[in-house]
Design an enzyme around this catalytic site. Structure first.
Site, PDB file in Angstrom:
ATOM      1  N   GLU A  71     -89.562   8.607  49.523  1.00 51.61           N
ATOM      2  CA  GLU A  71     -89.227   7.611  50.551  1.00 51.61           C
ATOM      3  C   GLU A  71     -88.280   6.542  50.038  1.00 51.61           C
ATOM      4  O   GLU A  71     -88.623   5.350  49.995  1.00 51.61           O
ATOM      5  CB  GLU A  71     -90.507   6.975  51.113  1.00 51.61           C
ATOM      6  CG  GLU A  71     -91.370   7.937  51.886  1.00 51.61           C
ATOM      7  CD  GLU A  71     -92.611   7.278  52.501  1.00 51.61           C
ATOM      8  OE1 GLU A  71     -92.920   6.139  52.133  1.00 51.61           O
ATOM      9  OE2 GLU A  71     -93.254   7.908  53.364  1.00 51.61           O
TER      10      GLU A  71
ATOM     11  N   GLU B  49     -94.821  14.660  55.274  1.00 52.66           N
ATOM     12  CA  GLU B  49     -96.114  13.983  55.434  1.00 52.66           C
ATOM     13  C   GLU B  49     -96.417  13.886  56.918  1.00 52.66           C
ATOM     14  O   GLU B  49     -95.609  13.376  57.683  1.00 52.66           O
ATOM     15  CB  GLU B  49     -96.086  12.565  54.830  1.00 52.66           C
ATOM     16  CG  GLU B  49     -95.733  12.525  53.354  1.00 52.66           C
ATOM     17  CD  GLU B  49     -95.739  11.112  52.765  1.00 52.66           C
ATOM     18  OE1 GLU B  49     -96.094  10.168  53.495  1.00 52.66           O
ATOM     19  OE2 GLU B  49     -95.368  10.964  51.595  1.00 52.66           O
TER      20      GLU B  49
HETATM   21 ZN   LIG Z   1     -93.723   4.167  52.927  1.00 48.48          ZN
END
Ligand SMILES: [Zn+2]
Ligand SMILES: [Zn+2]
Ligand SMILES: [Zn+2]
Lengths: 642, 642, 642
Positions: B142, B313
């Site tokens: 991320e 995710e």
């Molecule tokens: Zn995050």
């Protein structure tokens, strides 16, 4: 109960002192609080101690028949001291050293400042420890005020590392219980651990909990150093510290063990405005304060130092520090004073004797105005003194219900609210208020208190409930109510094996398999009640005692034990309190909105916090000894116990 | 489509691993994501690499038949590494170095940290590059999470200066195109240029745009260094990075060119709560998420790496990081999974396998609870796996409509909103939602995509539209819709000669002579539609296609090209989409609120995002192969393509 | 009255200059403002002065018949200068040095920067002081913009200490009048005193007041240094500075004494959006601005430099800096121009001539668009020029009412609001608006103005009212209205002996024994009027003139003097203004909402600020010379004085 006021002789021309003392006595005051904040006058420059003025003030006040509560001046180190060791100030969470120019500009962990505090406290204690008028010592002032518990200074970081080593022994142990393998946060040495501020995203909650515990311990040991000196040099005098309202940043139960009398500073109107009360409540109780603000803290601090307590500062009129600062309704100052009596206070000091015309608190009312004439509160203090004299000895009735409150629980919920409306102190207050709406008398106690003396026990929320606590609850034979999130965390901020409520499951056989936080409006309704803010999925063999229309189990009952798996609304709280009271054989008195009762050994008190008259006839107490059957706004009525 | 989960063997006792792997397989999972965040275990101290545990984990998982997505651990450098070069951390916009204790505590521009990353990635790639079970690499984690793209460190400042010199050649050229003569901001040398933070009032928007471009390039080159190493040492494995939702701080199209598969982290409930959705939407879709959140990102990221993408995710229950964290409606996890399939995902990984009982994410749900039993999502994952197996091969239907999205456009509107309600991503999302409300399938593509394959092209807002882009639009023969502010800026953040829409004027002969931003309530109404937030004065020879009652031209049409000179409300968006679809020969399906469709090569999917049952009969698709004609809340129905 | 525009020749190719000048003349403009912000072009590197371009620009503009207002460039020191003494920048209240990259990046107290300013101003004055076209000098630009008055730099701290020593003589005197004994804040030497920022809780208000006074003096002396040089080198030219709207951070009356003409920058739409106006007002006057914004500042700044004043910057269209930036209603730019005329302005300059396509203000409208064609405002400027020519000489009618305004009063209320809704400038504006709603003409004047020339005097709130001021009021023979908190503080921020209103008690025999601030909704009602936000307890022998239903005395009258002991609502203000006007023999004209009047020696002007037509027939003025009897939105009508 003694009445007194907070008096700063150093603020006034010496020729006013004698007349002030005489007027205090005439008003019915017998206490005077002196000395905190006076360091720059006691020691105008390093090492030059000037006791003369204080000798004269103390002698004069004592000679006038006033008992003196003498404060140590460590909340306001003078500029020369700060300049001599600039790193003694706290560093805020943004990394900025906090600057001189107001008060509380010190870091609890700075060893140099601690030494200075020991030096000045020793000097004061040696000078006045045996003075006959000095009957009580107050250490420092309002520890933690202005967000001053946590410091992120180098001194704090160093002390934190030592604290960690003492607690965990090895860095591997710390890594293990904190779960530092998560995100590669593992340390190789205690020296690598920093305070948890300014991290990129939230730090490990276990790291924060440790920092909060450490910081709380620092406050406690800072205070204990002073108390030790005072006890050595001033035997027979009580030691106290003045706590604040709605303040949970350090463990007051722990610190309370080191002092003789707990005291607190009661500002009901300011607290109503500044805290989480609703707009409706702020409107309804604008000039009275919410009817449970004072009682809550009385009952809380009574449990902090073995039962002895007082009000060190009582709001006497508008204050200067809330967003809005209205005046109390006529009668409120007397009401607040008598309510402290009813809850068992040993003293109430009005803050302050005379409104200071200068500096930060010039807009804070006193018993006297700055022009030396009496303010509204003076009349009410005189009236309260009259009533108290009439009532005679003070002995609170034994409370029927114990409300278990834990500072650590507030830290846990603050560190990880999981939903922004989950406020631990608000939930505790909601349970307290529900009990008071039914006319019950309450002790707020720590988890390790003796609970066997109560007819009912309420645990609003205790995330780190220990196994020992569960066993002690199990041994009780009264109704016990356990609130949401209880038992949801281990001592080091992890989810317990077997999930929440951990060891409390031995009392109510539930497993909390999931929790959700809910935005406003997203609660669930039951039949005439509801839940909001927080809801838990419950796995249990028991039947739900309260189940929402959606099928959510809100309350599970297992014999005399209940677990509440949600944030209950006030209607559910009322239903629960009534059921528990009935099971406990306690008589409830459903009170009109704004009315509150409190009992002492000899009397029943009623306090009208509403802004309209209330007829007490439905309470069936007859005509009161003091006050009228129909209570005006801010009215107090007192009946002898039947 | 493969299903998998995010698994952190380092978090669990080794004796659990084999059983975990077996349970994954039994649940229908074939993927497992491992290794990001594990640096402190791989290299517990500088230079001491400990592969043993990871060797065993990878072997065991591979032997169990799971394919492994292996992450590089660079998002979480260990403390010893940070201590060895303390200036490697980013500095925030307030000038504060960001501290160790969570994750992403590094500056993309720090050359020393880059070298360390190359070293550890090389070591990992050498160790596992040929491992048969390792089929994909994920770089870091991320990028940009927690506001970590921009750094104002010395390292960043130095790199920025070099970047500027490379872009502009001479300082005079920079001064000229930025307009630095304004306010005497002219520089004499690149060495004089600083990052644009903490200026007295706003810095030159051209300065900010350059800093954003530079920072985006730094993320890209940081990632490219890892991919280059992985490709060298691990041939035949796909490389990916997991992007986030509603995140535009760096150019994902640019970075996407360097990887093989785009992936993203899908948290529909958290995103609904945290972003600009209305209170009504947050209420209506509390436990489902807005019906376009997942689809929008699926269609966006499918366009980022040449068409290949997956969900790295997937939210499986309540998360821990939104203001409020409710649980998904039963069925939503399966719905989200199948919707990813319908949009063409290659994989969906649930985050995470087992809820960790410790550290920051202990309140983040997993497929398993911390007590090792199955959470709600486990059942839904199993059900999704069953359906996917039944559906067979995954091949999304070709999208009918292209929505052109540009990261730079988001930066331009963020740097200079001109009205605080002009949010570029919200406008893009509004156009997307309007298309989806009509049942259309969409590709979200960069401006340089091949647009000739679509039946309609929508450009919600592209301020720095280039002349080449205008020419490519001109060459299309389908309806093209161009939104407000398009063409309003040059490449270096100036107003183009001839004013907006610059070179797009060749498509629609308008000149925007003035723009105004409007406070809430200050919009204008047309006949059954309205404009709000933003309005432009239009000079044009064309007739207005949509003109407000006040006479404001909202939309100008010139043959197959339209320009929208305002922020359109949803009713105007619906009217526009229907007209464009009709012109394009696309069949619209006006969907009930909360229902969404998506087509693959073989199937039509319907998803019920509402909280009530929806009868699909009006869609005229007959009885579905999978699911029921009347869709329950969170229900999915699947029909074969006719 | 002359019209002009703000022109930056350095922003444009030299070949545009001549045509620009010619177009200005053709539009009716005779002024051009040049030069502020041009330091980097005048002195591209240290000591290398480049006058050539500016010589040519000034010659060309002058030759075209334009008068030049030449600005000193000290608001924007170039980067080479900042780099040569990095500590010249201001430090913000958070302790962060403010960085280069926009404007106003300097500390008023830095002696090195002051020397540089004297150097560059001397050089400019020597070069252009005798130029025939240069008729006015503007010093710097918008002192204080972007929160730039206060600096917490070392330079400021040092200068503050010197200032304190000059004011107080000895540190003991300072300690005494500040009341530093409170909280042990006593100093031993001036060297110990720091700026009052980043204290743990609020600093002593006396400390803050001193810092504000000091900072205001620094602005004044910074300006005076420039004016002294300009007067020496450019005799016969007027000196001005352009003040801002709703800005009270330094004492404009004091600075105004050092200049010849006050000027200000008028952005009615931006000010409406950014300040404390209600949502209803922001909606109603979205494209007009509140009808008193411009008038208030005209009347305020007319009182700042002996009566001479102008508008240095006039909003010509949407600006770039408010939260929302709508366009003015057609006609508003002409209306604003003519209203300035009616209030007696010597000039109005539109900001700016041509909208710059680059840098920070690229979205700020001009008379010309960036594409060189005329924007809406150009037509209105031309129309305004036509009307002004027709009206001939400008001479405002003498105002009937004086409104006393004091910058120090705003500081006192800002430092210690005591209730968060007590905003001094909002209260002043409310009194001003009430007077204007009755059609009265007003001078806003400092406390030391000659008040004997008015028919009524209003003092909305003057906490530090001096004894001399009280005596001067006593000598008046017209009605005098004194507002809440007046006389409530000594010169050094203490409560006066005898309480508020201090020496004003000689006018109205009241003693304010207590004050309370009230949250919204907690006001009190009278008969058709109310009070809100603030209420005082009044001890007086006089009868209350206005008493609430609760018995609160809102207004006390003593002959021609009134004291208002509360924040009056608009209805009470209207009642008060009407009574006072009647007593003063002033004729009120109750105006329709949005209509405003202003008189000059020869004319009566009416301005329609509403968004609908207003019939002026009820005003009984007959048919206007200019404009129509029924005023359209943004319409102006002008009648000859009867
Ligand atoms: Zn995050
Ligand atoms: Zn306090
Ligand atoms: Zn400005």
């Amino acid at each position: 109960m003694k009445l007194g006021s907070c008096y700063y002789p150093e603020h006034w021309p010496e020729n006013l002192w004698a007349r002030d003392a005489e007027r205090m006595r005439a008003m019915g005051l017998s206490l005077v609080r002196v000395g905190e904040f006076a360091w720059s006058r006691i020691e105008p420059e390093a090492g030059r101690l000037d006791w003369d003025w204080l000798d004269r003030a103390i002698d004069l006040l004592g000679d006038a028949g006033l008992e003196i509560i003498l404060g140590t001046p460590t909340a306001t180190p003078p500029k020369w001291l700060v300049d001599s060791m600039p790193d003694m100030v706290a560093v805020d969470a943004e990394g900025r050293p906090r600057r001189f120019g107001s008060r509380r500009h010190y870091c609890f962990s700075h060893r140099g400042y601690r030494a200075e505090c020991r030096r000045i406290v020793t000097a004061m204690a040696e000078r006045y420890g045996d003075h006959p008028a000095v009957t009580m010592w107050q250490t420092d002032n309002e520890y933690g005020c202005h967000d001053s518990v946590l410091s992120f200074s180098d001194a704090a970081a160093a002390a934190f590392r030592a604290w960690l080593e003492a607690r965990y022994g090895t860095i591997d142990a710390l890594n293990a219980v904190w779960g530092n393998v998560f995100w590669s946060m593992e340390y190789r040495a205690f020296a690598q651990v920093d305070p948890p501020h300014l991290t990129v995203t939230e730090a490990n909650p276990a790291h924060w909990l440790a920092y909060r515990r450490f910081a709380s311990d620092e406050v406690r040991s800072f205070n204990a150093e002073q108390v030790e000196i005072l006890r050595a040099h001033s035997p027979g005098r009580a030691n106290t510290h003045n706590f604040m309202g709605f303040f949970t940043e350090f463990d007051h139960h722990a610190l309370g063990r080191d002092i003789d009398i707990a005291s607190w500073d009661s500002y009901p109107l300011g607290f109503l405005e500044q805290f989480w009360f609703s707009e409706d409540q702020k409107r309804a109780f604008l000039r009275q304060g919410h009817p449970d603000i004072a009682g809550f803290h009385h009952d809380l601090y009574r449990g902090c130092a073995g039962g002895r307590w007082g009000v060190m500062e009582q709001q006497p009129g508008p204050v200067n520090w809330a967003r809005f600062n209205p005046a109390p309704l006529p009668g409120m100052v007397a009401l607040w004073t008598l309510e402290a009596f009813a809850h068992g206070a040993e003293f109430v000091n009005y803050f302050r004797w005379r409104q200071a015309p200068f500096a930060q608190e010039q807009m804070h009312a006193g018993l006297l105005r700055p022009d030396d004439t009496e303010a509204e509160a003076a009349h009410e203090a005189r009236e309260a003194a009259r009533v108290i004299a009439q009532l005679g000895t003070r002995q609170p009735a034994a409370a029927q219900v114990a409300l278990v409150f834990d500072y650590e629980a507030a830290w846990v919920c603050g560190i990880q609210p999981q939903g922004e409306s989950f406020r631990h102190d608000e939930l505790t207050f909601a349970f307290y208020s529900a009990l008071r709406r039914q006319g019950l008398d309450i002790d707020i106690v720590p988890p390790d208190a003796d609970l066997a003396v109560y007819q009912a026990v309420i645990v609003p929320s205790l995330p780190t409930a220990s196994e020992a606590f569960a066993q002690r609850l199990a041994a009780l034979d009264c109704p016990v109510m356990i609130g949401p999130r209880s038992g949801s965390k281990t001592a080091d901020f992890a989810i317990p094996e077997g999930l929440a409520p951990g060891s409390l499951r031995t009392l109510v056989p539930v497993k909390i398999t999931r929790a959700e936080s809910l935005r406003p409006g997203a609660g669930e309704a039951g039949d005439g009640w509801g839940i909001e803010r927080w809801r838990e999925d419950v796995e249990t063999a028991c039947d739900g005692e309260f189940v929402t229309d959606n099928g959510s189990v809100a309350v599970v009952r297992n014999g005399r034990f209940r677990y509440c798996a949600a944030w209950p609304d006030n209607r559910l709280l009322d239903l629960l309190v009534k059921r528990i009271a009935a099971e406990a054989g306690l008589e409830c008195t459903r009170l009109p909105e704004g009315l509150r009762l409190r009992r002492t050994a000899g009397h029943v008190f009623a306090f009208n916090y509403s802004d309209h008259a209330i007829d007490t006839a439905p309470l069936d107490l007859g005509d009161p000894d003091i006050g009228a059957r129909t209570l005006p706004p801010a009215g107090v009525a007192i009946w002898p116990t039947r």
